[in-house]
Scaffold this motif. Structure first.
Motif, PDB file in Angstrom:
ATOM      1  N   LEU A 252      43.946   1.081  20.061  1.00  0.00           N
ATOM      2  CA  LEU A 252      44.642   1.758  18.965  1.00  0.00           C
ATOM      3  C   LEU A 252      43.848   2.930  18.395  1.00  0.00           C
ATOM      4  CD1 LEU A 252      46.172  -1.276  17.010  1.00  0.00           C
ATOM      5  CD2 LEU A 252      47.318   0.293  18.572  1.00  0.00           C
ATOM      6  N   SER A 253      42.519   2.820  18.405  1.00  0.00           N
ATOM      7  CA  SER A 253      41.679   3.893  17.850  1.00  0.00           C
ATOM      8  C   SER A 253      41.476   5.033  18.840  1.00  0.00           C
ATOM      9  CB  SER A 253      40.321   3.330  17.428  1.00  0.00           C
ATOM     10  OG  SER A 253      39.587   2.873  18.566  1.00  0.00           O
ATOM     11  N   GLY A 254      41.643   4.724  20.138  1.00  0.00           N
ATOM     12  CA  GLY A 254      41.435   5.743  21.161  1.00  0.00           C
ATOM     13  C   GLY A 254      39.974   6.035  21.444  1.00  0.00           C
ATOM     14  N   ILE A 255      39.082   5.162  21.005  1.00  0.00           N
ATOM     15  CA  ILE A 255      37.647   5.383  21.217  1.00  0.00           C
ATOM     16  C   ILE A 255      37.285   5.098  22.666  1.00  0.00           C
ATOM     17  CG2 ILE A 255      35.330   4.542  20.627  1.00  0.00           C
ATOM     18  CD1 ILE A 255      36.438   3.903  17.812  1.00  0.00           C
ATOM     19  N   THR A 256      36.653   6.067  23.309  1.00  0.00           N
ATOM     20  CA  THR A 256      36.226   5.908  24.703  1.00  0.00           C
ATOM     21  C   THR A 256      34.738   6.190  24.884  1.00  0.00           C
ATOM     22  OG1 THR A 256      36.845   8.200  25.189  1.00  0.00           O
ATOM     23  CG2 THR A 256      38.504   6.488  25.609  1.00  0.00           C
ATOM     24  N   ALA A 257      34.111   6.773  23.867  1.00  0.00           N
ATOM     25  CA  ALA A 257      32.682   7.095  23.959  1.00  0.00           C
ATOM     26  C   ALA A 257      32.086   7.078  22.555  1.00  0.00           C
ATOM     27  CB  ALA A 257      32.471   8.460  24.610  1.00  0.00           C
ATOM     28  N   GLY A 258      30.766   6.902  22.494  1.00  0.00           N
ATOM     29  CA  GLY A 258      30.081   6.921  21.205  1.00  0.00           C
ATOM     30  C   GLY A 258      30.193   5.607  20.462  1.00  0.00           C
ATOM     31  N   PRO A 259      30.038   5.644  19.136  1.00  0.00           N
ATOM     32  CA  PRO A 259      30.045   4.412  18.342  1.00  0.00           C
ATOM     33  C   PRO A 259      31.355   3.643  18.480  1.00  0.00           C
ATOM     34  CG  PRO A 259      29.242   6.275  17.042  1.00  0.00           C
ATOM     35  CD  PRO A 259      29.797   6.848  18.306  1.00  0.00           C
ATOM     36  N   ILE A 260      31.243   2.316  18.587  1.00  0.00           N
ATOM     37  CA  ILE A 260      32.441   1.482  18.696  1.00  0.00           C
ATOM     38  C   ILE A 260      33.122   1.331  17.342  1.00  0.00           C
ATOM     39  CG2 ILE A 260      33.253  -0.880  19.146  1.00  0.00           C
ATOM     40  CD1 ILE A 260      31.152  -1.055  21.366  1.00  0.00           C
ATOM     41  N   PHE A 261      32.321   1.046  16.314  1.00  0.00           N
ATOM     42  CA  PHE A 261      32.886   0.797  14.988  1.00  0.00           C
ATOM     43  C   PHE A 261      32.693   2.024  14.093  1.00  0.00           C
ATOM     44  CE2 PHE A 261      31.673  -3.398  16.666  1.00  0.00           C
ATOM     45  CZ  PHE A 261      32.951  -3.955  16.734  1.00  0.00           C
TER      46      PHE A 261
END
Length: 352
Positions: A252-261
């Motif tokens: 949902l957040s679209g995070i693929t790189a860098g900090p998870i939270f």
């Protein structure tokens, strides 16, 4: 010369060693070594040292000893520092430190705070290659007596309440909304608890680069941790509902790189920056408050202590739990484990 101690590694009194008349440790090399040692010290540790020394020099000024640092500090000054803060500062000294912003409120210091600040004074002198006043027999004896005096007065280390599974479930029940913030908090709480009771710094320092999908679960490579400063903190699993919550957050957040939270604003926008370690405590406390619990008794460490306490409650192996928590010594981990296992002690019901 480089010297190691419980507080880290320090450059002390380096002298140029020469062979064939060539200096191998001149000022330029000394500066490079100092930078290396400085880079190798965790940022939180550096900030704590700086804060403690600022407070110590402010106290030195407030009692009228010196307005400028005098090194090395005489042992009797350190002994007075211990006594003053254990018994309570003179009223005018206390007021001066509060007015200048070095002290939040009047009253004595906790013994843990005194102990930490004396350790900082010790590390400060070692770093400068100076005679260490904290190793003086007077200071050693006064500090020892101070610990015993504090214990006899009933002072106990202040520990935040452990988030065991029953409490964790209550916190998670407040995250059942559709907001992205609820999804993040669910993932954060379960990651922090289920992967072995992660430290606050490990939660906020978690990155996608260290996360590896394995089937329906994940493994997380810890990298640098509080006790593994060389980057080999080991690997821990993220499975079950912790893996499900993490996958939902990442999708949902679209995070693929860098900090998870990361931070989430009221409009549901995800910050490009990672969280601060204080955010972990705020999340735990906010969810505790929504669950109708006393938020003040919980903190960022509650997930870590809760994992080991739950291991004891369920009668699971301490050594297996330590493989995930990555505690270095049984003594520390056993304290939490035993508090959970106490009710399972076969001798606890002899009276019927």
């Amino acid at each position: 010369m480089v010297q190691s101690s419980g507080k880290g590694t320090y450059l002390v009194g380096a002298r140029a060693a020469s062979g064939r008349g060539v200096s191998v440790f001149d000022d330029r090399v000394a500066d490079r070594v100092r930078r290396l040692l400085d880079d190798g010290t965790p940022p939180n540790t550096k900030r704590a040292y700086q804060s403690d020394m600022r407070y110590f020099w402010a106290w030195c000024s407030a009692i009228g000893w010196t307005d400028e640092p005098i090194l090395p500090v005489p042992p009797d000054v350190v002994a007075r520092f211990i006594a003053d803060h254990l018994d309570g500062l003179d009223e005018e000294v206390d007021r001066d430190l509060i007015e200048r912003g070095f002290k939040a409120r009047p009253g004595r210091h906790a013994i843990n705070t005194i102990d930490r600040r004396v350790s900082t004074i010790s590390a400060y002198h070692k770093a400068k290659g100076l005679q260490n006043p904290c190793a003086d027999p007077l200071v050693v004896q006064v500090m020892s007596k101070a610990r015993k005096a504090a214990a006899r007065r009933g002072e106990r280390p202040r520990k935040k309440k452990a988030v065991v599974k029953s409490v964790l479930d209550r916190l998670l029940s407040t995250c059942e909304g559709d907001r992205l913030l609820d999804v993040r908090d669910t993932a954060l709480l379960l990651f922090g608890f289920a992967s072995g009771g992660r430290r606050r710094s490990e939660i906020v320092g978690a990155t996608m680069e260290n996360l590896e999908a394995v089937g329906d679960s994940y493994v997380y490579h810890l990298g640098i941790t509080k006790t593994e400063q060389e980057g080999d903190g080991g690997t821990v699993p993220v499975s079950g509902r912790a893996a499900e919550a993490l996958r939902k957050w990442l999708d949902l957040s679209g995070i693929t790189a860098g900090p998870i939270f990361r931070g989430v604003d009221r409009h549901g926008n995800v910050s490009p920056e990672g969280l601060s370690d204080r955010t972990v405590a705020r999340v735990v406390q906010a969810r505790a408050r929504l669950a109708g619990l006393d938020a003040s008794i919980f903190g960022g460490h509650s997930l870590r202590s809760g994992f080991l306490t739950e291991v004891g409650l369920q009668g699971k192996s301490l050594l297996e739990a330590m493989a995930l928590s990555r505690h270095k010594t049984v003594q520390v981990a056993a304290g939490y484990h035993q508090s959970g296992a106490a009710l399972h002690n076969s001798t606890s019901n002899l009276a019927g």
